[in-house]
Each structure stands twice: as C-alpha cells, then as structure tokens.
Design a protein around this motif. Structure first.
Motif, PDB file in Angstrom:
ATOM      1  N   UNK A 156       0.824  -1.218   0.000  1.00  0.00           N
ATOM      2  CA  UNK A 156       0.000   0.000   0.000  1.00  0.00           C
ATOM      3  C   UNK A 156       0.855   1.264   0.000  1.00  0.00           C
ATOM      4  N   UNK A 157       1.883   1.276   0.849  1.00  0.00           N
ATOM      5  CA  UNK A 157       2.746   2.448   0.995  1.00  0.00           C
ATOM      6  C   UNK A 157       4.190   2.007   0.759  1.00  0.00           C
ATOM      7  N   UNK A 158       4.755   2.481  -0.332  1.00  0.00           N
ATOM      8  CA  UNK A 158       6.139   2.163  -0.684  1.00  0.00           C
ATOM      9  C   UNK A 158       7.024   3.346  -0.298  1.00  0.00           C
ATOM     10  N   UNK A 159       8.099   3.048   0.428  1.00  0.00           N
ATOM     11  CA  UNK A 159       9.023   4.081   0.911  1.00  0.00           C
ATOM     12  C   UNK A 159      10.412   3.762   0.375  1.00  0.00           C
ATOM     13  N   UNK A 160      10.958   4.651  -0.440  1.00  0.00           N
ATOM     14  CA  UNK A 160      12.332   4.503  -0.910  1.00  0.00           C
ATOM     15  C   UNK A 160      13.043   5.831  -0.710  1.00  0.00           C
ATOM     16  N   UNK A 161      14.371   5.776  -0.588  1.00  0.00           N
ATOM     17  CA  UNK A 161      15.064   7.052  -0.398  1.00  0.00           C
ATOM     18  C   UNK A 161      15.047   7.875  -1.677  1.00  0.00           C
ATOM     19  N   UNK A 162      15.324   7.260  -2.805  1.00  0.00           N
ATOM     20  CA  UNK A 162      15.356   7.974  -4.068  1.00  0.00           C
ATOM     21  C   UNK A 162      14.008   7.960  -4.769  1.00  0.00           C
ATOM     22  N   UNK A 163      13.726   8.962  -5.598  1.00  0.00           N
ATOM     23  CA  UNK A 163      12.455   9.031  -6.315  1.00  0.00           C
ATOM     24  C   UNK A 163      12.446   8.159  -7.557  1.00  0.00           C
ATOM     25  N   UNK A 164      11.267   7.993  -8.125  1.00  0.00           N
ATOM     26  CA  UNK A 164      11.114   7.295  -9.399  1.00  0.00           C
ATOM     27  C   UNK A 164      11.442   8.244 -10.543  1.00  0.00           C
ATOM     28  N   UNK A 165      11.787   7.680 -11.659  1.00  0.00           N
ATOM     29  CA  UNK A 165      12.180   8.483 -12.817  1.00  0.00           C
ATOM     30  C   UNK A 165      11.047   9.394 -13.290  1.00  0.00           C
ATOM     31  N   UNK A 166      11.372  10.671 -13.458  1.00  0.00           N
ATOM     32  CA  UNK A 166      10.439  11.624 -14.038  1.00  0.00           C
ATOM     33  C   UNK A 166       9.420  12.203 -13.093  1.00  0.00           C
ATOM     34  N   UNK A 167       9.473  11.814 -11.806  1.00  0.00           N
ATOM     35  CA  UNK A 167       8.469  12.272 -10.847  1.00  0.00           C
ATOM     36  C   UNK A 167       9.157  12.816  -9.600  1.00  0.00           C
ATOM     37  N   UNK A 168       9.098  14.136  -9.409  1.00  0.00           N
ATOM     38  CA  UNK A 168       9.681  14.791  -8.236  1.00  0.00           C
ATOM     39  C   UNK A 168      11.169  14.484  -8.108  1.00  0.00           C
ATOM     40  N   UNK A 169      11.858  14.427  -9.258  1.00  0.00           N
ATOM     41  CA  UNK A 169      13.278  14.048  -9.280  1.00  0.00           C
ATOM     42  C   UNK A 169      14.147  15.036 -10.037  1.00  0.00           C
ATOM     43  N   UNK A 170      13.645  16.254 -10.256  1.00  0.00           N
ATOM     44  CA  UNK A 170      14.360  17.229 -11.067  1.00  0.00           C
ATOM     45  C   UNK A 170      15.342  18.035 -10.219  1.00  0.00           C
ATOM     46  N   UNK A 209      20.129  21.677 -11.731  1.00  0.00           N
ATOM     47  CA  UNK A 209      20.882  21.794 -12.979  1.00  0.00           C
ATOM     48  C   UNK A 209      20.103  21.242 -14.170  1.00  0.00           C
ATOM     49  N   UNK A 210      18.857  20.820 -13.943  1.00  0.00           N
ATOM     50  CA  UNK A 210      17.987  20.429 -15.045  1.00  0.00           C
ATOM     51  C   UNK A 210      17.938  18.958 -15.368  1.00  0.00           C
ATOM     52  N   UNK A 211      18.666  18.134 -14.612  1.00  0.00           N
ATOM     53  CA  UNK A 211      18.679  16.689 -14.880  1.00  0.00           C
ATOM     54  C   UNK A 211      17.692  15.954 -13.986  1.00  0.00           C
ATOM     55  N   UNK A 212      16.993  15.006 -14.584  1.00  0.00           N
ATOM     56  CA  UNK A 212      16.124  14.120 -13.805  1.00  0.00           C
ATOM     57  C   UNK A 212      16.922  12.874 -13.435  1.00  0.00           C
ATOM     58  N   UNK A 213      16.960  12.546 -12.157  1.00  0.00           N
ATOM     59  CA  UNK A 213      17.872  11.505 -11.690  1.00  0.00           C
ATOM     60  C   UNK A 213      17.157  10.319 -11.044  1.00  0.00           C
ATOM     61  N   UNK A 214      15.831  10.277 -11.142  1.00  0.00           N
ATOM     62  CA  UNK A 214      15.082   9.174 -10.559  1.00  0.00           C
ATOM     63  C   UNK A 214      15.365   7.847 -11.253  1.00  0.00           C
ATOM     64  N   UNK A 215      14.876   6.785 -10.648  1.00  0.00           N
ATOM     65  CA  UNK A 215      15.162   5.425 -11.114  1.00  0.00           C
ATOM     66  C   UNK A 215      14.058   4.920 -12.042  1.00  0.00           C
ATOM     67  N   UNK A 216      14.434   4.553 -13.268  1.00  0.00           N
ATOM     68  CA  UNK A 216      13.466   4.028 -14.229  1.00  0.00           C
ATOM     69  C   UNK A 216      12.928   2.670 -13.804  1.00  0.00           C
ATOM     70  N   UNK A 240      10.868  18.453  -3.640  1.00  0.00           N
ATOM     71  CA  UNK A 240       9.833  18.407  -2.600  1.00  0.00           C
ATOM     72  C   UNK A 240       8.438  18.661  -3.168  1.00  0.00           C
ATOM     73  N   UNK A 241       7.487  17.881  -2.657  1.00  0.00           N
ATOM     74  CA  UNK A 241       6.092  18.083  -3.047  1.00  0.00           C
ATOM     75  C   UNK A 241       5.373  16.766  -3.218  1.00  0.00           C
TER      76      UNK A 241
END
Length: 210
Positions: free
Chosen positions: A132-146, A149-156, A179-180
């Motif tokens: 139900x609730x997934x908690x990871x330190x890093x964000x997913x690719x393309x979502x709240x990961x910008x 310097x303009x690069x998206x660094x989330x995990x695909x 954040x958000x």
C-alpha cells in the motif's frame, strides 16, 4: 490513518518546527549528516519524542553506519527507541502494508548505491504486489526528481515496479529540489525533503490521510 512524511533532515531535526501528532510518522532517509552512530542516537531520541503511535524509518545515502560494519549497532539503536527500521522489508499496521528500501541509483560515492539495470532491479523485484505504501530514499524516474541543474535523476526501474504494483502511496526524498506531491494514476507520489538544496530547513512535513 494519518501518515506524516519527512525526509532528509541531515541531523538538523532540532531546528524543525513541532510536528503535529498522528498515527504513523515516516522518515524517508538521510536523517544523519555524516552517518555516525552518535548522529543516529540523537535522531532516535528525537523520533522517540514525537507524538505518533508508530514510527517508520529507512536509511539514505548519508546514513553510512547502516551499510558498513556498524550496521547491527545502528539498527539496534533504532529498535531500542521503538522505531521500525525497514531495509528491503515490510510491516503491516492496521491492515496497511508498508515496504521500505534505502537503495538508489549510483550517486557519487555514497551509501546504498546500486548500478542502474539488473543490479538495482533485484531490489525492486522484492517489493510485494500488495504493498500500500512504498518508501524509498530515491524518487522514481520523471516524478519529483528534477535537480536544479535540469537533470532528472530518478530510477526508471523503480518507476516500472510502481507501475506494476500500483501502491496507494510512493514516498521518497533524496532530491531536495523535488519536494512536493503529485498524483499519477492510482499512486500519490511524495518527495518529503524538509531541507532545500542549500540544506536549510524550508519545507513542512507532508500529511496524508488514508
């Protein structure tokens, strides 16, 4: 059930405004500045004092003592203060299933780094389909990961796992600028970093009612 999400406090939790009471307080990693046992003890004392029934913690890339030879001692400290520590593991609270992982794509020379692709995918493959609730330190690719310097660094690969599992919430931190919260499909994505990119306390906790 009221869930309160915080992340990336980097040993500055004593500067945070008071956190309103709730059912579950969740920290998405980077609670220490340098990953020492003293930092961990100080954080555990802070968390134990918060007015919540349950407190869930995962580590982040700064929290070195949770990946090196000090790991057992660090985990013991959290347990002694009544905190629930998740590391590619889960817990069910009042029918809600939580899963937590500190893993992130390779990011400089930090803790819990994994190479993108098969190396990191093996961690996401462990996430139960009924989470139900997934908690990871890093964000997913393309979502709240910008980044600034303009690069998206989330995990695909993490994004693909989320699309497959469709948890009600995915909470992360790591990228302070991200954040958000954002609803995508059936999943509410949260980046709960309380510090901005200059490591100043800037953002309030994110509270969600299930």
């Amino acid at each position: 059930m009221n869930l309160t999400f915080i992340s990336d406090t980097h040993s500055l939790h004593d500067r945070l405004p008071a956190i309103d009471a709730g059912d579950v307080l969740i920290h998405c990693g980077d609670f220490t500045g340098r990953g020492t046992l003293d930092d961990t003890l100080n954080f555990a004392e802070f968390m134990a004092a918060q007015p919540f029934t349950h407190k869930i913690v995962i580590a982040g890339n700064h929290d070195w003592c949770f990946e090196d030879k000090r790991r057992k001692i660090a985990e013991y400290i959290l347990k002694e203060y009544g905190l629930i520590y998740l590391n590619d593991s889960g817990i069910e609270i009042d029918g809600v299933k939580f899963w937590g992982s500190p893993i992130q794509p390779e990011f400089c020379d930090w803790a819990f780094n994994r190479e993108r692709g098969a190396d990191i995918r093996q961690h996401w493959d462990k996430i139960p389909a009924d989470t139900d609730v997934l908690i990871t330190h890093g964000p997913a690719s393309g979502i709240l990961d910008l980044c600034t310097h303009g690069e998206r660094v989330g995990c695909e690969d993490l994004l693909h796992a989320i699309q497959r599992i469709k948890p009600r919430i995915h909470a992360s931190g790591h990228i302070h600028e991200g954040y958000g919260k954002k609803k995508v499909g059936k999943t509410l994505f949260i980046n709960a970093c309380l510090l901005d990119e200059r490591y100043q306390v800037r953002n309030p906790p994110i509270v969600v009612k299930l």
